[in-house]
Design a protein around this motif. Structure first.
Motif, PDB file in Angstrom:
ATOM      1  N   PRO A  98       1.128  -1.601  -0.190  1.00 22.66           N
ATOM      2  CA  PRO A  98      -0.174   0.067   0.398  1.00 22.66           C
ATOM      3  C   PRO A  98       0.679   1.579   0.271  1.00 22.66           C
ATOM      4  CG  PRO A  98      -0.549  -1.404   1.486  1.00 22.66           C
ATOM      5  CD  PRO A  98       0.234  -2.050   0.843  1.00 22.66           C
ATOM      6  N   GLU A  99       1.527   1.550   0.617  1.00 23.55           N
ATOM      7  CA  GLU A  99       2.506   2.865   0.933  1.00 23.55           C
ATOM      8  C   GLU A  99       3.023   2.757  -0.532  1.00 23.55           C
ATOM      9  OE1 GLU A  99       7.673   3.573   2.321  1.00 23.55           O
ATOM     10  OE2 GLU A  99       6.173   1.988   3.429  1.00 23.55           O
ATOM     11  N   LEU A 102       0.827   3.848  -3.004  1.00 25.55           N
ATOM     12  CA  LEU A 102       0.210   5.393  -3.097  1.00 25.55           C
ATOM     13  C   LEU A 102       1.938   6.672  -3.149  1.00 25.55           C
ATOM     14  CD1 LEU A 102      -1.430   7.296  -0.879  1.00 25.55           C
ATOM     15  CD2 LEU A 102      -0.173   6.937   1.005  1.00 25.55           C
ATOM     16  N   ARG A 103       2.641   6.098  -3.102  1.00 24.06           N
ATOM     17  CA  ARG A 103       3.789   7.251  -3.526  1.00 24.06           C
ATOM     18  C   ARG A 103       3.739   6.837  -5.206  1.00 24.06           C
ATOM     19  NH1 ARG A 103       9.386   6.035   0.042  1.00 24.06           N
ATOM     20  NH2 ARG A 103       8.620   6.245   1.161  1.00 24.06           N
ATOM     21  N   ALA A 105       1.057   6.279  -6.512  1.00 25.02           N
ATOM     22  CA  ALA A 105      -0.309   7.450  -7.389  1.00 25.02           C
ATOM     23  C   ALA A 105      -0.175   9.126  -6.872  1.00 25.02           C
ATOM     24  CB  ALA A 105      -1.154   7.049  -6.389  1.00 25.02           C
ATOM     25  N   LEU A 106       1.214   9.657  -6.003  1.00 30.56           N
ATOM     26  CA  LEU A 106       1.646  10.365  -5.929  1.00 30.56           C
ATOM     27  C   LEU A 106       2.500  10.995  -7.003  1.00 30.56           C
ATOM     28  CD1 LEU A 106       1.095  10.666  -2.060  1.00 30.56           C
ATOM     29  CD2 LEU A 106      -0.373  11.667  -3.267  1.00 30.56           C
TER      30      LEU A 106
END
Length: 118
Positions: A98-99, A102-103, A105-106
């Motif tokens: 998940p981490e 998320l990175r 996606a950003l």
């Protein structure tokens, strides 16, 4: 251990073993040896006729069992260690997924999303 030399002609005890070396097949030589002993001493009992290979195989049976059991347990231990390592690595990857998602996606690139720095 104390020992005494007694000539074979004076012995009252029958020898326990007779070993014969042959260049032919041992199974066919056994019949000839039995006949020869029967001609010389017909009252002499002949028991447990076997080859040296069979005697060695019988003598090493316990050691073979120990080797087999040790090999089995070592294979089991290596398998359990492999499964444990797989479990730890898959847990670590599952916690980081998940981490990393998320990175990315950003807007982080693949190289910078590994967490090692660019």
């Amino acid at each position: 251990m104390p020992s005494v030399f007694v000539p074979l002609a004076q012995r009252t005890i029958i020898p326990r073993a007779l070993e014969v070396r042959t260049s032919i097949d041992p199974a066919s030589a056994m019949a000839g040896v039995r006949r020869a002993i029967g001609n010389v001493a017909p009252e002499l009992p002949i028991e447990n006729v076997e080859t040296v290979a069979a005697r060695v195989r019988r003598g090493l049976s316990q050691e073979r069992l120990v080797v087999l059991l040790t090999s089995g347990f070592s294979v089991l231990a290596v398998s359990l260690a492999g499964f444990g390592l797989f479990g730890v690595l898959s847990y670590a990857v599952a916690r980081r997924t998940p981490e990393l998602g998320l990175r990315m996606a950003l807007g982080a690139s693949r190289r910078s999303s590994s967490g090692r720095g660019a």
